[in-house]
Design a protein around this motif. Structure first.
Motif, mmCIF file in Angstrom:
data_model
loop_
_atom_site.group_PDB
_atom_site.id
_atom_site.type_symbol
_atom_site.label_atom_id
_atom_site.label_comp_id
_atom_site.label_asym_id
_atom_site.label_seq_id
_atom_site.Cartn_x
_atom_site.Cartn_y
_atom_site.Cartn_z
ATOM 1 N N ASP A 1 0.867 -1.177 0.000
ATOM 2 C CA ASP A 1 0.000 0.000 0.000
ATOM 3 C C ASP A 1 0.903 1.225 0.000
ATOM 4 O OD1 ASP A 1 -1.635 2.207 0.798
ATOM 5 O OD2 ASP A 1 -3.096 0.809 1.626
ATOM 6 N N PHE A 2 0.727 2.113 -0.988
ATOM 7 C CA PHE A 2 1.599 3.282 -1.087
ATOM 8 C C PHE A 2 1.514 4.172 0.145
ATOM 9 C CE2 PHE A 2 1.046 2.692 -5.833
ATOM 10 C CZ PHE A 2 2.319 2.172 -5.999
ATOM 11 N N ALA A 3 0.421 4.066 0.908
ATOM 12 C CA ALA A 3 0.262 4.896 2.105
ATOM 13 C C ALA A 3 0.903 4.251 3.343
ATOM 14 C CB ALA A 3 -1.218 5.157 2.363
ATOM 15 N N ILE A 4 1.391 3.032 3.212
ATOM 16 C CA ILE A 4 1.993 2.317 4.350
ATOM 17 C C ILE A 4 3.405 1.907 3.952
ATOM 18 C CG2 ILE A 4 1.769 0.345 5.902
ATOM 19 C CD1 ILE A 4 -1.224 0.328 5.322
ATOM 20 N N ASN A 5 4.385 2.646 4.438
ATOM 21 C CA ASN A 5 5.757 2.434 3.999
ATOM 22 C C ASN A 5 6.702 2.003 5.119
ATOM 23 O OD1 ASN A 5 5.469 3.271 1.151
ATOM 24 N ND2 ASN A 5 4.886 5.214 2.062
ATOM 25 N N SER A 6 6.153 1.653 6.273
ATOM 26 C CA SER A 6 6.991 1.197 7.374
ATOM 27 C C SER A 6 6.113 0.519 8.415
ATOM 28 C CB SER A 6 7.732 2.375 8.022
ATOM 29 O OG SER A 6 6.819 3.244 8.661
ATOM 30 N N ARG A 7 6.755 -0.143 9.358
ATOM 31 C CA ARG A 7 6.032 -0.782 10.459
ATOM 32 C C ARG A 7 5.269 0.262 11.269
ATOM 33 N NH1 ARG A 7 9.855 -4.181 14.171
ATOM 34 N NH2 ARG A 7 10.010 -5.309 12.201
ATOM 35 N N GLU A 8 5.890 1.444 11.449
ATOM 36 C CA GLU A 8 5.233 2.501 12.218
ATOM 37 C C GLU A 8 3.984 3.000 11.503
ATOM 38 O OE1 GLU A 8 9.133 1.722 13.485
ATOM 39 O OE2 GLU A 8 8.493 2.381 11.477
#
Length: 432
Positions: free
Chosen positions: A204-211
């Protein structure tokens, strides 16, 4: 003490509330439901059967078979570990909640002695079936090995001096700062519909890390327990090919500094690095990470419906990759490549070598090391900060070539200052 003792039940209820309020059980709804269910049944003096837990906590049907479905035992195991971790953080608590081995209930007990705990190890339990398709892992590993292989074997001592004198590389050659090659990688997470088995990998381009996944789950609680961190990133295969073209010229451009260029992934980049070093980004336009906002504030383009499309801000002209169109490898298709050079926040230089898809990324890396192609860009960009757009023609995985669509200076004002609200006034900035 027994489960019917009033004082015992009050202490158990109070301790259960403290454990739950601590947040140490995590945000897994099935795990929290299991804890609450066991506490409720234990306070009532009833020990539930496995099938009762499966149906009441995990919404299993009446034909649930514990021999084939280990979900209850797996979650009991996870809950037991969570409780142990909780009390490891608070060893002075007088009352501990634990789950007796082989039982489906919680009890209140004094903290175990260290030697006693060591003598009673927890028996092995089948690990959670949070499995990932081995084909996906093989593809991810292949992409990473491909990229790393180029880093190891490329001849870093070579380089084209004429290309280094181009408008793209000269600012880095004249800048004594260290240089870092940043690869556009992607964070991916798992989708486990039942909270246990990862059935597919998600991007998902809006989710780029665990945080960012954690923040997403806070805003979308219905996905808690389903969307899970699997600690995976991947690199597009074109990055490995592109590194083979880029590293020799990056090495040549940085000879004056006396330092070898470093290589890092975007997911591991800290914001302060963009101030301390010259940065050469290689990857998809969608993988720009922290560079995305400043680049498109400076650029004459904006992103369309997705990163496969760029729109010229002045004319509205659209440049869209054909990647989303299903083809059989017999019909030529079109991607777009992008190269830019701009000032960083402290006078350092940032180069962007990117594309909408793999063919464009690999082609832009070749162009960035090609003296004649760089001359063509210089002739149109006018010096200073610039951007260039290329149309890349492909046939399946075969690159048929590219053509320069435009090259132009990009906005001269500072792009690293926060944008002012409308009506806040204007200020002048030095040209870059």
């Amino acid at each position: 003490m027994t489960g019917t003792d009033t004082d015992y039940r009050e202490r158990l209820a109070a301790e259960a509330k403290r454990v739950r309020d601590s947040g140490d059980l995590g945000r897994s709804e099935p795990l929290i439901r299991l804890f609450d269910f066991l506490v409720e049944r234990s306070l009532d003096g009833r020990i539930p059967r496995e099938i009762e837990i499966a149906q009441d906590v995990f919404d299993k049907t009446h034909d649930f078979d514990g021999m084939l479905d280990a979900s209850v035992r797996v979650y009991i195991h996870r809950l037991r570990r969570k409780l142990a971790e909780h009390y490891a953080r608070a060893p002075g608590d007088p009352d501990w909640i634990s789950i007796p081995l082989g039982e489906y209930r919680v009890v209140l007990a004094s903290p175990p002695a260290a030697d006693e705990a060591a003598e009673q190890p927890e028996p092995p339990v089948a690990p959670p079936k949070r499995s990932i398709n081995r084909v996906w892992l093989a593809l991810l590993a292949l992409a990473l090995v491909n990229a790393l292989a180029w880093i190891v074997y490329v001849d870093r001592s070579s380089g084209d001096d004429a290309a280094v004198r181009s408008n793209l590389w000269r600012p880095i050659a004249d800048n004594k700062r260290p240089t870092l090659v940043v690869l556009g990688d992607y964070y991916i997470f798992g989708d486990a519909a039942d909270g246990i088995v990862v059935s597919r990998l998600m991007r998902d381009f809006a989710i780029n890390s665990r945080e960012e996944l954690d923040r997403y789950l806070m805003l979308n609680p219905d996905k808690v327990g389903s969307y899970v961190d699997v600690n995976l990133h991947y690199l597009p295969v074109s990055v490995g090919r592109g590194l083979r073209s880029l590293l020799p010229i990056v090495n040549a451009a940085t000879n004056a500094s006396g330092e070898r260029p470093g290589v890092e992934t975007m997911s591991d980049m800290k914001p302060e690095i963009f101030k301390a070093a010259n940065v050469v980004y290689l990857g998809f336009l969608s993988g720009l990470g922290a560079l995305q906002d400043p680049l498109f504030r400076a650029s004459g383009f904006k992103v369309g419906d997705n990163f496969d499309e760029l729109i010229d801000k002045a004319t509205g002209r659209r440049f869209k990759s054909d990647w989303g169109v299903v083809a059989d490898g017999k019909v030529p298709q079109r991607d777009y490549g992008y190269i830019a050079s701009m000032l960083g926040p402290t006078g350092n230089r940032i180069l962007i070598i990117a594309g909408t898809r793999d063919p464009a990324v690999a082609q832009m890396a070749e162009i960035a090391a090609d003296q004649e192609q760089l001359k063509a860009i210089d002739a149109k960009s006018g010096g200073g900060a610039f951007e260039a757009l290329f149309e890349v023609r492909t046939l399946g995985n075969l690159n048929l070539g590219s053509s320069l669509v435009l090259a132009r200076p990009i906005r001269a004002e500072s792009i690293w200052q926060p944008e002012r609200p409308s009506g806040a006034g204007n200020s002048s900035h030095p040209a870059n």
